[in-house]
Design a protein around this motif. Structure first.
Motif, short mmCIF file in Angstrom:
data_model
loop_
_atom_site.label_atom_id
_atom_site.label_comp_id
_atom_site.label_asym_id
_atom_site.label_seq_id
_atom_site.Cartn_x
_atom_site.Cartn_y
_atom_site.Cartn_z
N GLU A 91 68.62 -4.70 72.34
CA GLU A 91 69.37 -3.50 72.66
C GLU A 91 68.51 -2.34 73.18
OE1 GLU A 91 71.51 -2.46 69.15
OE2 GLU A 91 71.99 -4.56 68.68
N GLY A 92 67.19 -2.48 73.08
CA GLY A 92 66.32 -1.38 73.50
C GLY A 92 66.29 -0.23 72.51
N ASP A 93 66.70 -0.49 71.26
CA ASP A 93 66.75 0.55 70.24
C ASP A 93 65.47 0.58 69.41
OD1 ASP A 93 69.23 1.32 71.02
OD2 ASP A 93 70.32 0.21 69.48
N PHE A 94 65.26 1.72 68.74
CA PHE A 94 64.12 1.86 67.83
C PHE A 94 64.60 2.52 66.55
CE2 PHE A 94 60.57 4.15 65.95
CZ PHE A 94 59.58 3.18 65.93
N GLN A 95 64.15 1.99 65.40
CA GLN A 95 64.52 2.54 64.10
C GLN A 95 63.70 3.82 63.86
OE1 GLN A 95 66.93 1.11 62.24
NE2 GLN A 95 66.87 2.76 60.74
N THR A 96 64.32 4.96 64.09
CA THR A 96 63.62 6.24 64.04
C THR A 96 63.13 6.55 62.62
OG1 THR A 96 64.96 7.10 65.85
CG2 THR A 96 63.81 8.71 64.50
N GLU A 97 61.92 7.12 62.54
CA GLU A 97 61.32 7.50 61.27
C GLU A 97 60.86 8.96 61.36
OE1 GLU A 97 57.51 6.25 58.41
OE2 GLU A 97 57.93 5.17 60.26
N THR A 98 61.08 9.72 60.31
CA THR A 98 60.68 11.13 60.28
C THR A 98 59.51 11.33 59.33
OG1 THR A 98 62.95 11.86 60.76
CG2 THR A 98 61.44 13.49 59.84
N ILE A 99 58.46 11.96 59.84
CA ILE A 99 57.27 12.26 59.05
C ILE A 99 57.29 13.75 58.73
CG2 ILE A 99 54.75 12.14 58.92
CD1 ILE A 99 56.11 9.42 59.29
N ARG A 100 57.27 14.11 57.45
CA ARG A 100 57.28 15.51 57.03
C ARG A 100 55.89 15.92 56.55
NH1 ARG A 100 62.17 13.39 55.49
NH2 ARG A 100 64.02 14.55 56.17
N PHE A 101 55.44 17.08 57.00
CA PHE A 101 54.16 17.61 56.57
C PHE A 101 54.25 19.13 56.57
CE2 PHE A 101 54.27 16.64 61.03
CZ PHE A 101 53.74 17.75 61.67
N SER A 102 53.87 19.73 55.44
CA SER A 102 53.97 21.17 55.26
C SER A 102 55.39 21.62 55.59
CB SER A 102 52.93 21.88 56.13
OG SER A 102 52.96 23.28 55.90
N THR A 103 55.52 22.60 56.50
CA THR A 103 56.85 23.10 56.87
C THR A 103 57.40 22.42 58.12
OG1 THR A 103 55.86 24.84 58.24
CG2 THR A 103 56.30 25.36 55.91
N GLU A 104 56.70 21.40 58.62
CA GLU A 104 57.07 20.76 59.88
C GLU A 104 57.52 19.32 59.65
OE1 GLU A 104 54.24 21.91 63.26
OE2 GLU A 104 52.98 22.18 61.48
N ARG A 105 58.03 18.74 60.72
CA ARG A 105 58.38 17.33 60.70
C ARG A 105 58.17 16.74 62.10
NH1 ARG A 105 64.45 16.94 58.87
NH2 ARG A 105 63.58 18.31 57.26
N MET A 106 57.85 15.47 62.13
CA MET A 106 57.63 14.76 63.39
C MET A 106 58.45 13.49 63.39
SD MET A 106 54.09 13.20 64.96
CE MET A 106 53.97 11.88 63.74
N THR A 107 59.04 13.17 64.52
CA THR A 107 59.88 11.98 64.63
C THR A 107 59.13 10.86 65.34
OG1 THR A 107 61.87 13.35 64.72
CG2 THR A 107 62.07 11.07 65.47
N ILE A 108 59.06 9.70 64.70
CA ILE A 108 58.54 8.50 65.35
C ILE A 108 59.75 7.79 65.97
CG2 ILE A 108 57.23 6.36 65.04
CD1 ILE A 108 55.62 8.81 64.37
N ASP A 109 59.90 7.92 67.27
CA ASP A 109 61.12 7.46 67.93
C ASP A 109 60.89 6.41 69.01
OD1 ASP A 109 59.84 9.03 69.74
OD2 ASP A 109 61.47 10.48 70.02
N SER A 110 59.70 5.81 69.03
CA SER A 110 59.42 4.77 70.02
C SER A 110 58.30 3.88 69.52
CB SER A 110 59.02 5.40 71.37
OG SER A 110 57.77 6.06 71.25
#
Length: 428
Positions: free
Chosen positions: A326-345
């Motif tokens: 399907e070309g999909d990716f299981q998105t993961e969110t990384i939280r650090f301090s007051t921020e967050r980063m999305t692993i989306d690929s």
């Protein structure tokens, strides 16, 4: 990293001093490092004067580690390398390291050439951490130009220590990503990796090569580093690589080693993602047989395989199958301090996993404060958050318990949707 470089790109905020964590250090190093956190706690209570004293004490201990990397005792050298690794993984030390980078580089070179086994592994890891601290700039390029020939010599020397070759396979990949300034040299390094992991490919007569577990691990590390460098290749190179390797990589899914199967699966998902980014109409001739093979691995219940291996494998290949189909990716969110980063690929995942392998538990801190890593993940300049703001953001222990309970319940429900209840029948 072969891209436009900003001369201000460095390891992070230079003046900030964070508590040192020695969890990743060796047993021999713990006795040397144990006083770091004590000194820093005193600094928190004693104001600027105490902070300056703690900083001086910390730097003195780092100087001792650097001097000890040339000690006659292998155990002392090992402890010094581990101490430097632990410090670089959990702190931003750009100013201190920048002034001593060639001294540290010489020590790494000496340990790689004259050391054995674990000492070579520690030196290879320290080289990566040094490049991560210096960032994608002329300083890290100088370090890498000195160490790259040594990495390649050890990597391709069949008589060298196998653990050292495994470590060099991983370190050479990340150092190339960070410090290599010529894309043609990146391709040459990828060819070195290919010369290793292609030996795990099925032979022309259909037979599989007979390799011991340590050699398979070497090939696995080479494949993962090759995939990491693939993320910065040009579109034409991606097309050539896809044409050359995609027909052969699926046969690695039959490998007896679970880590090789997983590395092959994630690399296939990465290739599909890159190919579709360049050509949305990309098609693979053996798409259906590949999906059948991925589906069998996602629901594998062979009794001869360890249960932990099967669980790990099924989890990964469910995501790989979704990526191919399907070309999909299981998105993961990384939280650090007051921020967050999305692993989306898959590109972002491979890059994140590569950095995390070296900085370990310090990854969140580097995401927060390391300018180079923030640049890689497009997070912008480091955010400055004062202690009062951080304290006001903390939740109570009871609130944290409620949140974790709710998250656990939601995660269990989500996983149950994908679980096949029949796969565990007869495993006990």
């Amino acid at each position: 990293m072969p891209r436009s470089k900003k001369k201000s790109s460095r390891g992070g905020q230079h003046g900030a001093v964070q508590p040192f964590s020695d969890e990743d250090a060796s047993v021999e190093t713990l006795s040397h490092c144990s006083s770091f956190s004590d000194a820093m706690s005193v600094a928190d209570e004693g104001g600027e004067a105490a902070q300056e004293a703690a900083q001086e004490d910390f730097q003195y201990k780092l100087k001792v580690f650097i001097d000890s990397t040339v000690d006659k005792s292998a155990k002392t050298r090992q402890g010094a390398l581990d101490g430097l690794k632990a410090a670089m993984a959990t702190r931003i030390l750009y100013e201190f390291i920048s002034d001593r980078r060639m001294t540290i580089t010489d020590s790494i070179e000496r340990c790689l050439k004259k050391g054995k086994g674990q000492e070579q592994c520690a030196a290879a890891s320290l080289a990566c951490l040094l490049c991560i601290q210096l960032g994608s700039d002329i300083e890290s390029e100088e370090v890498f130009k000195t160490l790259k020939p040594i990495f390649k010599n050890i990597l391709l020397d069949g008589a060298a220590n196998i653990q050292a070759r495994q470590a060099c396979a991983t370190s050479l990949g990340l150092c190339t990503l960070v410090a290599e300034d010529d894309i043609l040299d990146v391709y040459a390094t990828m060819e070195s990796f290919e010369s290793l992991f292609m030996r795990s490919y099925v032979k022309e007569d259909g037979s599989r090569p007979s390799l011991n577990p340590q050699t398979t691990l070497l090939h696995t590390n080479a494949l993962l580093s090759w995939a990491l460098l693939l993320t910065i290749c040009t579109g034409s190179q991606v097309k050539a690589v896809t044409h050359k390797h995609l027909p052969k990589l699926p046969r690695l899914l039959e490998n007896d080693d679970v880590n090789m199967r997983i590395a092959a699966g994630e690399t296939i998902a990465l290739l599909f993602e890159l190919a579709r980014d360049k050509d949305p109409e990309f098609e693979y001739d053996d798409w259906e047989p590949l999906c059948d093979k991925l589906n069998s691995l996602a629901t594998d219940c062979n009794k001869h395989r360890a249960k932990t291996d099967k669980r790990k494998q099924r989890s990964v290949f469910r995501d790989v199958l979704k990526a191919v189909e399907e070309g999909d990716f299981q998105t993961e969110t990384i939280r650090f301090s007051t921020e967050r980063m999305t692993i989306d690929s898959w590109v972002r995942k491979r890059t994140y996993d590569a950095f995390r392998e070296f900085v370990g538990s310090g990854m969140n801190y580097h995401l927060q404060a390391n300018e180079f890593i923030r640049d890689v993940f497009e997070l912008g300049p480091p955010m400055l958050v004062d202690a009062a703001t951080l304290k006001s953001m903390k939740i109570s222990r009871f609130e944290r318990h409620l949140y974790n309970a709710a998250a656990f319940k939601a995660r269990t429900k989500a996983r149950n949707k994908f679980r096949d209840k029949r796969v565990d029948v007869g495993e006990f």
